[in-house]
Enzyme design. Structure first.
Site, PDB file in Angstrom:
ATOM      1  N   HIS A  84       0.815  -1.217   0.000  1.00 16.27           N
ATOM      2  CA  HIS A  84       0.000   0.000   0.000  1.00 16.27           C
ATOM      3  C   HIS A  84       0.850   1.270   0.000  1.00 16.27           C
ATOM      4  O   HIS A  84       2.044   1.252   0.315  1.00 16.27           O
ATOM      5  CB  HIS A  84      -0.922   0.006   1.227  1.00 16.27           C
ATOM      6  CG  HIS A  84      -0.176   0.010   2.529  1.00 16.27           C
ATOM      7  ND1 HIS A  84       0.413   1.141   3.057  1.00 16.27           N
ATOM      8  CD2 HIS A  84       0.085  -0.989   3.409  1.00 16.27           C
ATOM      9  CE1 HIS A  84       0.999   0.846   4.199  1.00 16.27           C
ATOM     10  NE2 HIS A  84       0.825  -0.436   4.437  1.00 16.27           N
TER      11      HIS A  84
ATOM     12  N   GLU B  20      -2.681  -7.219   7.177  1.00 18.25           N
ATOM     13  CA  GLU B  20      -1.377  -7.115   7.840  1.00 18.25           C
ATOM     14  C   GLU B  20      -1.328  -7.958   9.109  1.00 18.25           C
ATOM     15  O   GLU B  20      -2.366  -8.252   9.716  1.00 18.25           O
ATOM     16  CB  GLU B  20      -1.069  -5.647   8.168  1.00 18.25           C
ATOM     17  CG  GLU B  20       0.323  -5.402   8.758  1.00 18.25           C
ATOM     18  CD  GLU B  20       1.484  -5.879   7.895  1.00 18.25           C
ATOM     19  OE1 GLU B  20       1.526  -7.081   7.549  1.00 18.25           O
ATOM     20  OE2 GLU B  20       2.367  -5.051   7.604  1.00 18.25           O
TER      21      GLU B  20
END
Length: 200
Positions: free
Chosen positions: A4, A77
């Site tokens: 990201h 994550e």
């Protein structure tokens, strides 16, 4: 596969984990520059972590393409539990466990804090995701974008490279919006290029 774009917690070196921190303006800029560089890639579907920073990056890269976007928790994550939001920069370092930096320096000895996920757990779920998409005959001619996170991406790559836990971080944490290209044939995965950035 892409990490990201930048967030404010990236800048401050605060552990994000499952905390749903959005991209900052620079993170969006990096994503748009990367999207422009990838504009001619004939993407057919997108898998993204459900967290805002990965999802927004995925949507910027997708652009106007009319393709499916699938949120998959297996590429979220790693969770840091009660240590999320704490800082690992030299200035402002506030992690109470003196052994915590084993996470980066000696991952085979890492003991997750309360409420956190183990590196082994991260590897198992990313391996499950990887196996599913690389062995799906219906997708063998597709070009897929996977939008994820620093540690989750290392989980995917460590599975591809069949690394031991002690080598989990081999290659380091990718920069924000760094792109890794992999080719899959008959379930066999070949890394074409790793950690490429399109911005300066």
């Amino acid at each position: 596969m892409i990490r990201h774009g930048e967030t404010e917690w990236n800048v401050k070196r605060r552990f994000q984990g499952r905390s749903d921190i959005p991209l900052n303006d620079e993170g969006r800029r990096l994503a748009y520059v990367t999207a422009e560089a990838m504009a001619d890639i004939p993407l057919t579907r997108v898998y993204t972590s459900p967290l805002k920073r990965a999802y927004e990056t995925a949507m910027i890269i997708k652009g106007e393409r009319d393709i499916p976007v699938i949120e998959d928790p297996r590429i979220i994550e790693i969770g840091f539990g009660e240590y999320e939001g704490l800082c690992c920069a030299k200035e402002g370092y506030n992690i109470p466990d003196p052994a915590f930096m084993n996470f980066f320096e000696k991952p085979e000895a890492y003991k997750p804090p309360k409420g956190a996920e183990s590196i082994e757990g991260l590897r198992e779920r990313t391996a499950d995701f990887l196996h599913e998409i690389t062995h799906n005959k219906d997708m063998e001619n597709e070009t897929i974008l996977i939008s994820t996170h620093g540690a989750a991406l290392r989980g995917l790559l460590s599975n591809i490279n069949h690394l031991e836990i002690c080598d989990f971080w081999r290659g380091g944490v990718h920069k924000n919006c760094a792109v890794t290209i992999v080719d899959v044939n008959d379930g066999r995965i070949h890394i074409v290029e790793e950690g490429k950035t399109f911005y300066s």
